[in-house]
Design a protein around this motif. Structure first.
Motif, PDB file in Angstrom:
ATOM      1  N   GLY A  34      -8.229  -4.617  -0.538  1.00 29.75           N
ATOM      2  CA  GLY A  34      -7.569  -4.412   0.758  1.00 29.75           C
ATOM      3  C   GLY A  34      -6.073  -4.186   0.611  1.00 29.75           C
ATOM      4  N   THR A  35      -5.453  -4.941  -0.262  1.00 30.67           N
ATOM      5  CA  THR A  35      -4.021  -4.775  -0.514  1.00 30.67           C
ATOM      6  C   THR A  35      -3.743  -3.411  -1.122  1.00 30.67           C
ATOM      7  OG1 THR A  35      -3.755  -7.161  -0.849  1.00 30.67           O
ATOM      8  CG2 THR A  35      -2.032  -5.738  -1.756  1.00 30.67           C
ATOM      9  N   LEU A  36      -4.555  -3.020  -2.094  1.00 32.72           N
ATOM     10  CA  LEU A  36      -4.380  -1.718  -2.726  1.00 32.72           C
ATOM     11  C   LEU A  36      -4.547  -0.587  -1.708  1.00 32.72           C
ATOM     12  CD1 LEU A  36      -3.893  -0.030  -5.256  1.00 32.72           C
ATOM     13  CD2 LEU A  36      -6.336  -0.247  -5.780  1.00 32.72           C
ATOM     14  N   VAL A  37      -5.543  -0.697  -0.857  1.00 30.00           N
ATOM     15  CA  VAL A  37      -5.773   0.323   0.174  1.00 30.00           C
ATOM     16  C   VAL A  37      -4.580   0.404   1.118  1.00 30.00           C
ATOM     17  CG1 VAL A  37      -7.177   0.885   2.209  1.00 30.00           C
ATOM     18  CG2 VAL A  37      -8.286   0.275   0.055  1.00 30.00           C
ATOM     19  N   HIS A  38      -4.022  -0.746   1.499  1.00 33.15           N
ATOM     20  CA  HIS A  38      -2.851  -0.750   2.387  1.00 33.15           C
ATOM     21  C   HIS A  38      -1.645  -0.102   1.724  1.00 33.15           C
ATOM     22  CE1 HIS A  38      -4.532  -2.840   5.769  1.00 33.15           C
ATOM     23  NE2 HIS A  38      -4.974  -3.820   4.992  1.00 33.15           N
ATOM     24  N   ILE A  39      -1.491  -0.286   0.419  1.00 33.31           N
ATOM     25  CA  ILE A  39      -0.396   0.373  -0.307  1.00 33.31           C
ATOM     26  C   ILE A  39      -0.629   1.879  -0.305  1.00 33.31           C
ATOM     27  CG2 ILE A  39       0.673   0.710  -2.574  1.00 33.31           C
ATOM     28  CD1 ILE A  39       0.054  -2.308  -3.101  1.00 33.31           C
ATOM     29  N   LEU A  40      -1.856   2.280  -0.614  1.00 34.30           N
ATOM     30  CA  LEU A  40      -2.168   3.700  -0.738  1.00 34.30           C
ATOM     31  C   LEU A  40      -2.122   4.454   0.589  1.00 34.30           C
ATOM     32  CD1 LEU A  40      -5.045   3.387  -3.339  1.00 34.30           C
ATOM     33  CD2 LEU A  40      -2.736   4.275  -3.755  1.00 34.30           C
TER      34      LEU A  40
END
Length: 80
Positions: A34-40
């Motif tokens: 989820g964190t990675l998706v929010h960054i991307l």
């Protein structure tokens, strides 16, 4: 292009270079998907250096290697 766009471009380029899916990067770096998706998708404005450091661990590179690249060359303004 702002710093956020460059950050996403760098992550995408490293994923291609290292042949990692986002899921694999998430697993190897211990950064929640989820964190990675929010960054991307740029909904996280400032992911923080600790998160970037964890992503570097997942890529098996140093922070210096992450930022010492053509994507970040010549950037003067790190504001988003």
């Amino acid at each position: 292009m702002n710093a956020q766009d460059i950050l996403v471009e760098r992550i995408n380029n490293l994923c291609k270079e290292k042949r990692l899916t986002y899921y694999t990067l998430s697993y190897k770096s211990a950064v929640p998907m989820g964190t990675l998706v929010h960054i991307l998708n740029k909904s996280t404005i400032n992911p923080g250096i600790l998160t970037i450091g964890k992503l570097c661990d997942g890529f098996d590179i140093t922070l210096k290697d992450f930022f010492d690249c053509p994507e970040f060359e010549g950037i003067e303004d790190f504001s988003v």
